[in-house]
Design a protein around this motif. Structure first.
Motif, short mmCIF file in Angstrom:
data_model
loop_
_atom_site.label_atom_id
_atom_site.label_comp_id
_atom_site.label_asym_id
_atom_site.label_seq_id
_atom_site.Cartn_x
_atom_site.Cartn_y
_atom_site.Cartn_z
N PRO A 26 1.05 -1.27 -0.05
CA PRO A 26 0.08 -0.13 -0.03
C PRO A 26 0.64 1.22 -0.05
O PRO A 26 0.50 2.27 -0.68
CB PRO A 26 -0.74 -0.16 1.28
CG PRO A 26 -0.83 -1.66 1.52
CD PRO A 26 0.33 -2.24 1.09
N GLU A 64 -12.81 2.82 3.14
CA GLU A 64 -11.92 2.04 4.04
C GLU A 64 -11.21 1.24 3.10
O GLU A 64 -9.85 0.85 3.26
CB GLU A 64 -13.10 1.30 5.10
CG GLU A 64 -12.13 0.73 6.14
CD GLU A 64 -13.05 -0.35 6.94
OE1 GLU A 64 -14.17 -0.15 7.02
OE2 GLU A 64 -12.47 -1.39 7.42
N GLU A 65 -12.04 0.48 2.20
CA GLU A 65 -11.15 -0.57 1.49
C GLU A 65 -10.07 0.16 0.72
O GLU A 65 -8.94 -0.48 0.53
CB GLU A 65 -12.24 -1.24 0.79
CG GLU A 65 -13.11 -2.14 1.57
CD GLU A 65 -12.51 -3.36 2.28
OE1 GLU A 65 -11.19 -3.81 1.84
OE2 GLU A 65 -12.88 -3.74 3.19
N GLY A 67 -8.48 2.70 1.21
CA GLY A 67 -7.38 2.83 2.15
C GLY A 67 -6.70 1.74 2.47
O GLY A 67 -5.21 1.89 2.32
N LYS A 68 -7.00 0.56 2.73
CA LYS A 68 -6.37 -0.72 2.93
C LYS A 68 -5.56 -1.19 1.70
O LYS A 68 -4.27 -1.46 1.72
CB LYS A 68 -7.16 -1.73 3.29
CG LYS A 68 -7.56 -1.70 4.57
CD LYS A 68 -8.23 -2.96 4.97
CE LYS A 68 -9.73 -2.86 5.50
NZ LYS A 68 -10.45 -4.00 5.63
N ILE A 69 -6.17 -0.89 0.59
CA ILE A 69 -5.34 -1.39 -0.68
C ILE A 69 -4.38 -0.32 -0.89
O ILE A 69 -3.03 -0.85 -1.40
CB ILE A 69 -6.25 -1.23 -1.83
CG1 ILE A 69 -7.32 -2.38 -1.80
CG2 ILE A 69 -5.52 -1.54 -3.29
CD1 ILE A 69 -8.31 -2.24 -2.67
N ASN A 106 -9.11 7.30 7.08
CA ASN A 106 -8.50 6.29 6.36
C ASN A 106 -7.22 6.85 5.55
O ASN A 106 -6.64 6.12 4.61
CB ASN A 106 -9.34 5.60 5.33
CG ASN A 106 -10.58 4.83 6.18
OD1 ASN A 106 -10.26 3.69 6.54
ND2 ASN A 106 -11.79 5.26 6.35
N SER A 331 -10.52 -7.58 -2.76
CA SER A 331 -9.55 -8.44 -2.76
C SER A 331 -8.67 -8.82 -4.00
O SER A 331 -7.41 -9.15 -3.95
CB SER A 331 -9.93 -9.92 -2.08
OG SER A 331 -10.76 -10.60 -3.14
#
Ligand code: GCO
Ligand code: MN
Ligand code: MN
Length: 412
Positions: A26, A64-65, A67-69, A106, A331
């Motif tokens: 990331p 949020e997702e 941000g995680k990626i 995020n 994912s």
């Protein structure tokens, strides 16, 4: 073959995704000006002939997702997040507040906002309709979007006038409709100048996006080139504030070389924003993720953009396929799209610094020696052998794409 139990399927997808390797962290992904649209991640797989295959998700989940990626920027249509009936009401402020909180939590920023002027019934005759009420509403909507953009810290506003056109000819006067459309863009720019002053921020960059075929049967501004003509037509009060958001597939759809379309935008200094995806010529807008159809063409596109120092956003405007699950969107779909983009971008750097390509390109520019300028045959002869380098350069770019320049070959 044993059927895969439902509760083991996500783990299988994860294991095989991991096994693919070559993904970026990331932190690395955040170094690129990559933007993730709300509408792309929230797309449920629906279309004219297709029922949704995924369930609705919230803006908080998307942010949020992303941000995680490691997708550093987020963008949205006004009505992706604010229902049409809640626009201009306290509910709008509440939602904008939620977006701000979510972005901050995020570590994302809002890069771009865009007004939905194609879906709602009010746009049946486009945002530049004959009815003055519709046009005034459109002007309020774009001004409102600009205000939201400033509130969220965006730098860009995008306009996709997909409903600017018709199914049956003769009912509208194209020249008049385009004047009305210009009034709408002028309203956005004028509002921007005022709002930016209040916020003590620079004005936004307003970027027009063309699509050749849908959703109208005939489109008034079908290509980026048509939009360049529109920007320079004299109808805009602030043509300096207005540029383009070409979409890779939209240029390919009408049969253009996207790289040549981008080159024309660069020459006019109007390449503000770039929607990245992939697909096929002369088909509908399939919005496939970057690099899955035309990786070689994509590599060449990025060579051009790196060569001319394009530094605007790369917006992941694609639709995860209907076969991808809600889980798969974050994912598989987004991380792999980002990673293909980064790989192609870095490869474009390899192309630019490749000694073989460099020497061949320089030689072509030097031209062959000994031509008698007054003799056409002699000019042909002087350059004849050099010109085989065109094909060699194309081969070399292919080698870089597949890693053959680093010695990858099959032992046969
Ligand atoms: C499409 C269009 C849209 C626009 C968006 C921004 O493919 O249908 O590209 O996704 O990019 O509406 O205004
Ligand atoms: Mn687009
Ligand atoms: Mn598209």
């Amino acid at each position: 073959m044993n059927p895969i139990p439902q509760d083991k399927q996500q783990a299988l997808v994860d294991r095989l995704t991991q096994a693919c390797g070559a993904s970026y962290s990331p932190e690395v992904r955040r170094r690129y000006f990559i933007t993730g649209p709300q509408w792309a991640a929230a797309y449920e797989g629906h279309a004219l002939f297709h029922a949704p295959t995924r369930s609705p998700i919230t803006l908080e989940k998307v942010i949020e997702e992303y941000g995680k990626i490691g997708i550093p920027y987020w963008c949205t249509h006004d009505t992706d997040v604010i229902p049409t009936d809640d626009l201009f009401t306290p509910k709008q402020d509440e939602i904008v507040g939620r977006i701000k909180t979510s972005l901050a939590k995020n570590g994302l920023k809002c890069s771009m906002v865009t007004t939905e002027t194609f879906h709602h019934a009010v746009w049946a005759a486009s945002a530049a309709a004959e009815s003055q009420d519709v046009r005034e509403y459109a002007a309020r909507r774009v001004a409102n979007t600009v205000a939201i953009g400033h509130e969220l810290g965006a730098q860009y506003a995008v306009y996709w006038p997909g409903s600017l056109g018709y199914y049956v000819q003769g009912a509208i006067d194209e020249t008049q409709t385009l004047r009305w459309f210009a009034d709408g863009i002028n309203a956005a720019c004028e509002a921007d100048i005022e709002i930016a002053k209040k916020h003590n921020r620079p004005t936004l960059k307003h970027a027009l996006e063309a699509k050749p075929f849908e959703p109208q049967a005939e489109i008034l501004l079908p290509t980026s080139d048509a939009m360049l003509a529109f920007i320079f037509s004299g109808l805009l009060k602030h043509p300096d504030m207005v540029g383009l958001n070409p979409e890779y597939l939209h240029e390919l759809m009408w049969g253009a070389a996207p790289r040549a379309s981008l080159a024309r935008a660069l020459l006019c200094k109007k390449l503000f924003h770039f929607d990245i995806n992939d697909g096929y010529r002369l088909k509908h807008d399939v919005d496939i993720a970057v690099g899955l159809v035309n990786p070689l063409d994509w590599l060449n596109v990025l060579v051009l953009l790196r060569t001319y120092n394009y530094n605007g956003p790369f917006n992941l405007d694609y639709k995860p396929p209907r076969t991808t699950s809600n889980y798969g969107v974050f994912s598989v779909s987004f991380p792999t799209a980002v990673d293909r983009f980064i790989t192609l971008w870095e490869m474009a750097g390899d192309v630019i610094s490749d000694p073989i390509i460099k020497e061949a390109t320089d030689a072509l520019k030097s031209g062959g020696a000994g031509a008698d300028q007054k003799n056409v045959k002699s000019i042909v002869e002087a350059n004849k052998e050099l010109l085989s380098l065109h094909e060699l350069i194309a081969h070399r770019i292919f080698q870089i794409l597949i890693g053959a320049h680093r010695g990858r070959k099959y032992s046969v």
